[in-house]
Design an enzyme around this catalytic site. Structure first.
Site, PDB file in Angstrom:
ATOM      1  N   ASP A   1       0.870  -1.176   0.000  1.00 40.80           N
ATOM      2  CA  ASP A   1       0.000   0.000   0.000  1.00 40.80           C
ATOM      3  C   ASP A   1       0.914   1.236   0.000  1.00 40.80           C
ATOM      4  OD1 ASP A   1       0.874   0.271   2.618  1.00 40.80           O
ATOM      5  OD2 ASP A   1      -1.129   0.276   3.519  1.00 40.80           O
ATOM      6  N   HIS A   2       0.329   2.423   0.156  1.00 44.56           N
ATOM      7  CA  HIS A   2       1.132   3.652   0.092  1.00 44.56           C
ATOM      8  C   HIS A   2       2.213   3.670   1.177  1.00 44.56           C
ATOM      9  CE1 HIS A   2      -2.277   4.147   2.749  1.00 44.56           C
ATOM     10  NE2 HIS A   2      -1.586   5.038   3.431  1.00 44.56           N
TER      11      HIS A   2
ATOM     12  N   CYS B 270       3.062  -3.119   4.080  1.00 39.55           N
ATOM     13  CA  CYS B 270       2.226  -1.983   4.475  1.00 39.55           C
ATOM     14  C   CYS B 270       2.999  -1.242   5.564  1.00 39.55           C
ATOM     15  CB  CYS B 270       0.828  -2.425   4.920  1.00 39.55           C
ATOM     16  SG  CYS B 270       0.759  -3.488   6.369  1.00 39.55           S
TER      17      CYS B 270
ATOM     18  N   HIS C 233       9.253 -24.146   9.557  1.00 43.17           N
ATOM     19  CA  HIS C 233       8.284 -24.850  10.405  1.00 43.17           C
ATOM     20  C   HIS C 233       6.830 -24.650   9.972  1.00 43.17           C
ATOM     21  CE1 HIS C 233      11.068 -25.234  14.189  1.00 43.17           C
ATOM     22  NE2 HIS C 233      11.642 -25.648  13.068  1.00 43.17           N
ATOM     23  N   ASN C 234       6.499 -23.480   9.479  1.00 45.11           N
ATOM     24  CA  ASN C 234       5.084 -23.166   9.199  1.00 45.11           C
ATOM     25  C   ASN C 234       4.741 -23.228   7.717  1.00 45.11           C
ATOM     26  OD1 ASN C 234       6.019 -20.705  11.455  1.00 45.11           O
ATOM     27  ND2 ASN C 234       4.689 -22.390  12.090  1.00 45.11           N
TER      28      ASN C 234
ATOM     29  N   ARG D  93       7.350 -33.545  11.279  1.00 41.91           N
ATOM     30  CA  ARG D  93       6.361 -33.255  12.316  1.00 41.91           C
ATOM     31  C   ARG D  93       5.624 -31.945  12.035  1.00 41.91           C
ATOM     32  NH1 ARG D  93      11.179 -31.351  14.357  1.00 41.91           N
ATOM     33  NH2 ARG D  93      11.097 -29.498  15.678  1.00 41.91           N
TER      34      ARG D  93
END
Ligand code: RB5
Length: 156
Positions: free
Chosen positions: A8-9, A65, A98-99, A132
């Site tokens: 965004d700006h 942002c 991990h994610n 895992r």
């Protein structure tokens, strides 16, 4: 890899250095805006990147942002998106390892260019470890129940 990037700006000052860094790292970059300093609404740009990731037009997304926070909230409305706003380079690395995070959100009002580039590089150098962590990522892919939706509406 194919990256989609948008800001965004407030995030605009970081978009170009991040795009150029991705280019240097050998990635294909699609810039989805914004391209002027005119005030815009960050959810619009979060959606453009979230859709690019959702529909397989990009492997990863970068959203910038002021804080990185609004972008991550908006992008995470899309079930295929795992957007994060890491606190530092180690967090950026762990978000990939991990994610299996697929959208990196950064705050141009919180980070200098060097810190943002370091986070991007840490993110880029890391890979999802599976094992895992896969089970936990799969758990997050399960949609909330209808009751959860009703509950959320009741609190508005
Ligand atoms: C824009 O002023 C600002 O609110 C936005 O860039 C972002 O920080 C929102 O989370």
């Amino acid at each position: 890899m194919r990256y989609a990037i948008a800001a965004d700006h407030a995030g605009l000052p970081l978009k170009r250095p991040l795009s150029e860094a991705l280019d240097r790292l050998g990635h294909e970059v699609t810039d989805l805006g914004t391209c002027t300093e005119e005030r815009v609404d960050y959810p619009v740009y979060a959606e453009l990147v979230a859709r690019a990731v959702t529909y397989g037009e990009a492997d990863f997304g970068i959203l910038v942002c002021g804080s990185g926070l609004g972008m991550s909230i908006a992008a995470n409305r899309f079930p295929a998106v795992r957007a994060v706003t890491p606190a530092d380079s180690y967090g950026a690395q762990l978000a990939r390892r991990h994610n299996d995070a697929n959208v990196l959100c950064l705050g141009a009002r919180l980070l200098g260019i060097d810190a943002a580039l370091a986070m991007l590089e840490a993110w880029d150098a890391a890979a999802f470890e599976g094992g895992r962590h896969q089970k936990r990522v799969d758990m997050m892919s399960e949609p909330p129940t209808e009751a959860d939706h009703q509950g959320a509406q009741g609190t508005r």
